[in-house]
Design a protein around this motif. Structure first.
Motif, PDB file in Angstrom:
ATOM      1  N   UNK A   1      51.914  55.842  27.628  1.00  0.00           N
ATOM      2  CA  UNK A   1      51.265  56.631  28.684  1.00  0.00           C
ATOM      3  C   UNK A   1      50.117  55.912  29.380  1.00  0.00           C
ATOM      4  N   UNK A   2      49.860  54.664  29.077  1.00  0.00           N
ATOM      5  CA  UNK A   2      48.831  53.887  29.779  1.00  0.00           C
ATOM      6  C   UNK A   2      49.515  53.194  30.957  1.00  0.00           C
ATOM      7  N   UNK A   3      49.770  53.992  31.998  1.00  0.00           N
ATOM      8  CA  UNK A   3      50.485  53.495  33.168  1.00  0.00           C
ATOM      9  C   UNK A   3      49.740  53.874  34.443  1.00  0.00           C
ATOM     10  N   UNK A   4      50.032  53.182  35.538  1.00  0.00           N
ATOM     11  CA  UNK A   4      49.336  53.459  36.797  1.00  0.00           C
ATOM     12  C   UNK A   4      49.989  54.512  37.685  1.00  0.00           C
ATOM     13  N   UNK A   5      51.038  55.177  37.225  1.00  0.00           N
ATOM     14  CA  UNK A   5      51.765  56.109  38.095  1.00  0.00           C
ATOM     15  C   UNK A   5      50.892  57.294  38.525  1.00  0.00           C
ATOM     16  N   UNK A   6      50.176  57.908  37.590  1.00  0.00           N
ATOM     17  CA  UNK A   6      49.303  59.025  37.947  1.00  0.00           C
ATOM     18  C   UNK A   6      48.225  58.592  38.923  1.00  0.00           C
ATOM     19  N   UNK A   7      47.664  57.414  38.700  1.00  0.00           N
ATOM     20  CA  UNK A   7      46.626  56.891  39.592  1.00  0.00           C
ATOM     21  C   UNK A   7      47.199  56.626  40.980  1.00  0.00           C
ATOM     22  N   UNK A   8      48.401  56.076  41.029  1.00  0.00           N
ATOM     23  CA  UNK A   8      49.041  55.838  42.321  1.00  0.00           C
ATOM     24  C   UNK A   8      49.261  57.167  43.048  1.00  0.00           C
ATOM     25  N   UNK A   9      49.716  58.178  42.322  1.00  0.00           N
ATOM     26  CA  UNK A   9      49.951  59.487  42.942  1.00  0.00           C
ATOM     27  C   UNK A   9      48.653  60.087  43.478  1.00  0.00           C
ATOM     28  N   UNK A  10      47.581  59.991  42.707  1.00  0.00           N
ATOM     29  CA  UNK A  10      46.287  60.507  43.158  1.00  0.00           C
ATOM     30  C   UNK A  10      45.803  59.730  44.386  1.00  0.00           C
ATOM     31  N   UNK A  11      45.922  58.416  44.331  1.00  0.00           N
ATOM     32  CA  UNK A  11      45.527  57.563  45.455  1.00  0.00           C
ATOM     33  C   UNK A  11      46.284  57.951  46.728  1.00  0.00           C
TER      34      UNK A  11
ATOM     35  N   UNK B   1      52.780  63.948  54.681  1.00  0.00           N
ATOM     36  CA  UNK B   1      52.985  64.613  53.379  1.00  0.00           C
ATOM     37  C   UNK B   1      54.128  63.979  52.581  1.00  0.00           C
ATOM     38  N   UNK B   2      55.050  63.326  53.265  1.00  0.00           N
ATOM     39  CA  UNK B   2      56.158  62.662  52.570  1.00  0.00           C
ATOM     40  C   UNK B   2      55.644  61.543  51.657  1.00  0.00           C
ATOM     41  N   UNK B   3      54.460  61.059  51.933  1.00  0.00           N
ATOM     42  CA  UNK B   3      53.888  59.994  51.103  1.00  0.00           C
ATOM     43  C   UNK B   3      53.738  60.453  49.652  1.00  0.00           C
ATOM     44  N   UNK B   4      53.642  61.762  49.426  1.00  0.00           N
ATOM     45  CA  UNK B   4      53.535  62.278  48.055  1.00  0.00           C
ATOM     46  C   UNK B   4      54.752  61.909  47.207  1.00  0.00           C
ATOM     47  N   UNK B   5      55.844  61.575  47.866  1.00  0.00           N
ATOM     48  CA  UNK B   5      57.060  61.212  47.139  1.00  0.00           C
ATOM     49  C   UNK B   5      57.082  59.734  46.738  1.00  0.00           C
ATOM     50  N   UNK B   6      56.164  58.947  47.270  1.00  0.00           N
ATOM     51  CA  UNK B   6      56.130  57.515  46.971  1.00  0.00           C
ATOM     52  C   UNK B   6      56.022  57.219  45.468  1.00  0.00           C
TER      53      UNK B   6
ATOM     54  N   UNK C   1      53.494  64.376  38.034  1.00  0.00           N
ATOM     55  CA  UNK C   1      52.959  63.302  38.876  1.00  0.00           C
ATOM     56  C   UNK C   1      52.839  63.740  40.332  1.00  0.00           C
ATOM     57  N   UNK C   2      53.734  64.596  40.781  1.00  0.00           N
ATOM     58  CA  UNK C   2      53.614  65.139  42.132  1.00  0.00           C
ATOM     59  C   UNK C   2      52.280  65.877  42.282  1.00  0.00           C
TER      60      UNK C   2
END
Length: 184
Positions: A28-38, A48-53, A80-81
């Motif tokens: 679970x030490x991954x950057x996916x959540x941070x990328x989603x927040x960013x 708003x489609x950027x939320x799917x990135x 993550x969404x």
């Protein structure tokens, strides 16, 4: 100029996010959540489609490492969404406190949602309140790494982006002053 910084930063963030799923790391030490927040803070306000990135990054990584229980995957992707939604909620009030709070909210939502899903959709835990509490207890080590990873990568992404913006702004001011001196 600003668009180039965003595009370059996104490419780096995507690479890190994808690599974060494919190279060895603490669970679970991954950057996916941070990328989603960013994405929620900086990109989704105009599109708003950027939320799917971040979900696309997850999907590409899952293509490489393999898929798992569909119901659980939906909970993971949905969690993550919502990191991105939290980013949208603070985009106009972003500061150290709101970004930290949104990061923690994402981490805890992920923990609560995914451990509930493991309890509900797998035979690992009894379908009782005690089984649910055991699922949450057994998930605590993963929560630790989720929190650490999210805080680390959000700090990196937001910090690097804000630093880049500040440097571009400083350069623009310098060029305007230099041009004014040449004219005057």
């Amino acid at each position: 100029m600003k668009k180039h910084i965003i595009i370059a930063f996104l490419l780096v963030a995507l690479a890190i996010a994808l690599a974060g799923r494919l190279i060895p790391h603490p669970p679970n030490f991954t950057p996916i959540g941070a990328l989603a927040l960013f994405v929620g803070i900086y990109l989704a306000q105009k599109n708003r489609w950027a939320l799917l990135l971040p979900l696309a990054v997850m999907f590409l990584a899952d293509l490489a490492i393999g898929f798992y229980d569909t119901k659980l995957m939906l909970l993971v992707y949905g969690s993550f969404f919502f990191y991105g939604v939290f980013g949208l909620l603070i985009k106009d009030k972003k500061n150290f406190g709101t970004i930290t709070l949104a990061t923690l909210a994402g981490s805890f939502l992920f923990y609560l949602t995914t451990n509930f899903g493991v309890w509900a959709f797998s035979p690992l835990y009894a379908p009782t309140l005690e089984g649910l509490m055991l699922s949450y207890t057994m998930g605590l080590p993963f929560l630790k790494y989720t929190l650490l990873g999210d805080l680390f990568f959000v700090g990196m992404f937001v910090g690097a982006y804000e630093l880049a913006l500040a440097l571009v702004y400083k350069k623009q001011i310098f060029l305007k002053e230099a041009l004014a001196k040449l004219k005057g």
